[in-house]
Design a protein around this motif. Structure first.
Motif, PDB file in Angstrom:
ATOM      1  N   THR A   1       0.979  -1.130  -0.332  1.00  0.00           N
ATOM      2  CA  THR A   1       0.057   0.278   0.318  1.00  0.00           C
ATOM      3  C   THR A   1       0.806   1.036   0.184  1.00  0.00           C
ATOM      4  O   THR A   1       0.226   2.435  -0.260  1.00  0.00           O
ATOM      5  CB  THR A   1      -0.971   0.409   1.403  1.00  0.00           C
ATOM      6  OG1 THR A   1      -0.151   0.079   2.798  1.00  0.00           O
ATOM      7  CG2 THR A   1      -1.858  -1.099   0.993  1.00  0.00           C
ATOM      8  N   TRP A   2       1.917   0.988   0.430  1.00  0.00           N
ATOM      9  CA  TRP A   2       3.069   2.437   0.428  1.00  0.00           C
ATOM     10  C   TRP A   2       2.518   3.639   1.129  1.00  0.00           C
ATOM     11  O   TRP A   2       2.631   4.348   0.211  1.00  0.00           O
ATOM     12  CB  TRP A   2       3.351   2.973  -0.909  1.00  0.00           C
ATOM     13  CG  TRP A   2       4.106   1.680  -1.907  1.00  0.00           C
ATOM     14  CD1 TRP A   2       3.277   1.318  -2.901  1.00  0.00           C
ATOM     15  CD2 TRP A   2       4.788   0.626  -1.761  1.00  0.00           C
ATOM     16  NE1 TRP A   2       4.431   0.160  -3.279  1.00  0.00           N
ATOM     17  CE2 TRP A   2       5.802   0.112  -2.584  1.00  0.00           C
ATOM     18  CE3 TRP A   2       6.059   1.141  -0.850  1.00  0.00           C
ATOM     19  CZ2 TRP A   2       6.535  -0.770  -2.464  1.00  0.00           C
ATOM     20  CZ3 TRP A   2       7.688   0.831  -1.021  1.00  0.00           C
ATOM     21  CH2 TRP A   2       7.547  -0.491  -2.046  1.00  0.00           C
ATOM     22  N   PRO A   3       2.044   3.606   2.293  1.00  0.00           N
ATOM     23  CA  PRO A   3       2.316   4.642   3.442  1.00  0.00           C
ATOM     24  C   PRO A   3       2.415   5.103   3.137  1.00  0.00           C
ATOM     25  O   PRO A   3       2.381   6.926   3.611  1.00  0.00           O
ATOM     26  CB  PRO A   3       1.339   4.020   4.499  1.00  0.00           C
ATOM     27  CG  PRO A   3       2.846   2.691   4.838  1.00  0.00           C
ATOM     28  CD  PRO A   3       2.223   2.403   3.437  1.00  0.00           C
ATOM     29  N   GLY A   4       4.043   5.597   2.779  1.00  0.00           N
ATOM     30  CA  GLY A   4       5.102   6.731   2.986  1.00  0.00           C
ATOM     31  C   GLY A   4       5.722   6.659   1.431  1.00  0.00           C
ATOM     32  O   GLY A   4       6.502   7.989   1.534  1.00  0.00           O
ATOM     33  N   ASN A   5       4.338   6.659   0.595  1.00  0.00           N
ATOM     34  CA  ASN A   5       4.906   6.538  -1.053  1.00  0.00           C
ATOM     35  C   ASN A   5       6.506   6.915  -1.385  1.00  0.00           C
ATOM     36  O   ASN A   5       6.750   6.413  -0.742  1.00  0.00           O
ATOM     37  CB  ASN A   5       4.210   8.224  -0.764  1.00  0.00           C
ATOM     38  CG  ASN A   5       2.236   8.572  -0.663  1.00  0.00           C
ATOM     39  OD1 ASN A   5       1.638   8.146  -1.493  1.00  0.00           O
ATOM     40  ND2 ASN A   5       2.027   8.842   0.333  1.00  0.00           N
ATOM     41  N   ILE A   6       6.144   7.716  -2.530  1.00  0.00           N
ATOM     42  CA  ILE A   6       7.246   7.467  -3.216  1.00  0.00           C
ATOM     43  C   ILE A   6       8.674   7.412  -2.245  1.00  0.00           C
ATOM     44  O   ILE A   6       9.882   6.523  -2.532  1.00  0.00           O
ATOM     45  CB  ILE A   6       8.055   8.805  -3.926  1.00  0.00           C
ATOM     46  CG1 ILE A   6       7.219   8.457  -5.742  1.00  0.00           C
ATOM     47  CG2 ILE A   6       8.858   8.299  -5.046  1.00  0.00           C
ATOM     48  CD1 ILE A   6       6.239   9.431  -6.572  1.00  0.00           C
TER      49      ILE A   6
END
Length: 383
Positions: A346-351
């Motif tokens: 889900t990449w909660p910390g994004n890029i």
């Protein structure tokens, strides 16, 4: 390797002390809270392991106070998983869900040590990238870039909105590089990284003798960015008292150094960014409404990475190529299982989190293939 362990629970702290005694390669020092740790940690430490829920100063505030000086491993229970996500957004490379086996902690420590050694050893090299700063585009990003291109051609203030790690500074630079100010300076300042009592002098500069340590005059960021673009990141963290002076600078197009009676004319474009809810801040009396409308001429809301899934693999492959070049590795690639895991996460910390995960995988993987085991995503429990 000298390690600081910060844990307020005495039983957990003592258990870790006893368990770590068997590992002579580690020099362990424990602290019962974050404030004691800040006083006791010096440059001889290489790694900090900290709990999140602690009295006085919690683990997130502690990580912010460390300001990226040390590698950090977070320990957390399921009840504080959201806070662990916040730690990712701050650049923490690893976190462990309690309860965990001591072997799990040792593996995490060795990963952090190996990554740190490779990073320190590598000579800095130029990084490749696309001409516009974006490694990939999705339908959502393309739509946003179309609006951004129109905004860039004007001098209107731009407010970048979105979760931490989505690439707000990349967008700010894109606006500058596609504007008429491209040949002038782009100056970025992070409000959250500067102590409240220094923000005014950093922005507006000061004259010799303006305060005790002002032994010579210094230009502020407004003067440094004159003719160009000033990027104010984490604008919601600006102290309320300084907000009035920023508003005046924008309205009058002039600033005054601390300790000076003379005004200095400025010609700059302001781009600001935040992941906070500014309307909520206004409601709570923490942010000026008049400043909000002054900064919010053109709002650009950047979607999180989970809504731009088409970009995940191209960005990951771009980061992997850059990492291999930077650290002198042979060419590496993701196997199909690793690609699938990258897409499912889900990449909660994004890029920002994606960059961290891929760089670590490049360093820790053997051979030319990146596997799911090299990504260490399952241990984060965020599927």
């Amino acid at each position: 390797m000298k390690i600081a362990i910060v844990e307020d629970d005495i039983n957990m702290r003592k258990s870790l002390e006893i368990a770590m005694e068997d590992y002579k390669e580690f020099d362990i020092k424990t602290f019962k809270n974050a404030k004691d740790a800040l006083k006791g940690i010096d440059d001889s430490f290489e790694l900090v392991i900290t709990d999140i829920n602690m009295p006085g100063m919690d683990g997130i505030e502690f990580v912010k106070a460390l300001n990226g000086k040390y590698e950090v491993i977070i320990m957390t229970g399921n009840a504080t998983l959201q806070r662990a996500i916040e730690s990712i957004q701050l650049g923490v490379k690893d976190f462990l869900l309690k309860p965990f086996e001591i072997d799990t902690l040792i593996k995490a420590i060795k990963r952090a040590d190996e990554v740190s050694k490779v990073v320190k050893k590598a000579a800095p090299k130029a990084k490749a990238g696309s001409s516009n700063g974006f490694a990939a585009t999705s339908a959502a990003l393309s739509k946003l870039l179309c609006i951004t291109d129109k905004a860039a051609k004007t001098d209107a203030t731009v407010l970048l909105l979105g979760e931490s790690g989505v690439g707000k500074e990349v967008f700010a630079k894109y606006v500058h590089e596609n504007s008429q100010r491209v040949k002038k300076a782009f100056v970025a300042i992070n409000m959250a990284a500067i102590p409240d009592n220094l923000i005014e002098s950093e922005l507006f500069g000061y004259e010799k003798g303006a305060f005790t340590d002002a032994t010579e005059a210094k230009a502020g960021h407004f003067e440094n960015a004159n003719g160009g673009t000033l990027f104010l990141d984490e604008i919601a963290e600006m102290p309320y008292g300084v907000q009035a002076k920023l508003l005046r600078a924008l309205q009058e197009k002039e600033i005054r150094r601390l300790g000076s009676s003379k005004s200095i004319k400025i010609d700059i474009r302001i781009i600001s960014a935040t992941n906070a809810n500014l309307m909520e801040k206004i409601k709570n009396g923490e942010f000026r409404e008049d400043l909000y409308y002054r900064l919010n001429t053109i709002p650009l809301s950047i979607p999180p990475l989970r809504e731009r899934k088409e970009e995940i693999l191209p960005i990951a492959e771009n980061i992997l190529e850059q990492s291999c070049n930077e650290y002198g590795f042979c060419e590496k690639r993701f196997n199909e299982e690793a690609k699938e895991q990258l897409m499912l996460y889900t990449w909660p910390g994004n890029i920002r989190e994606l960059i961290s995960v891929v760089q670590r995988a490049a360093i820790l993987s053997d051979g030319d293939e990146i596997t799911p085991e090299n990504l260490f995503l399952e241990s984060r429990g965020l599927y």
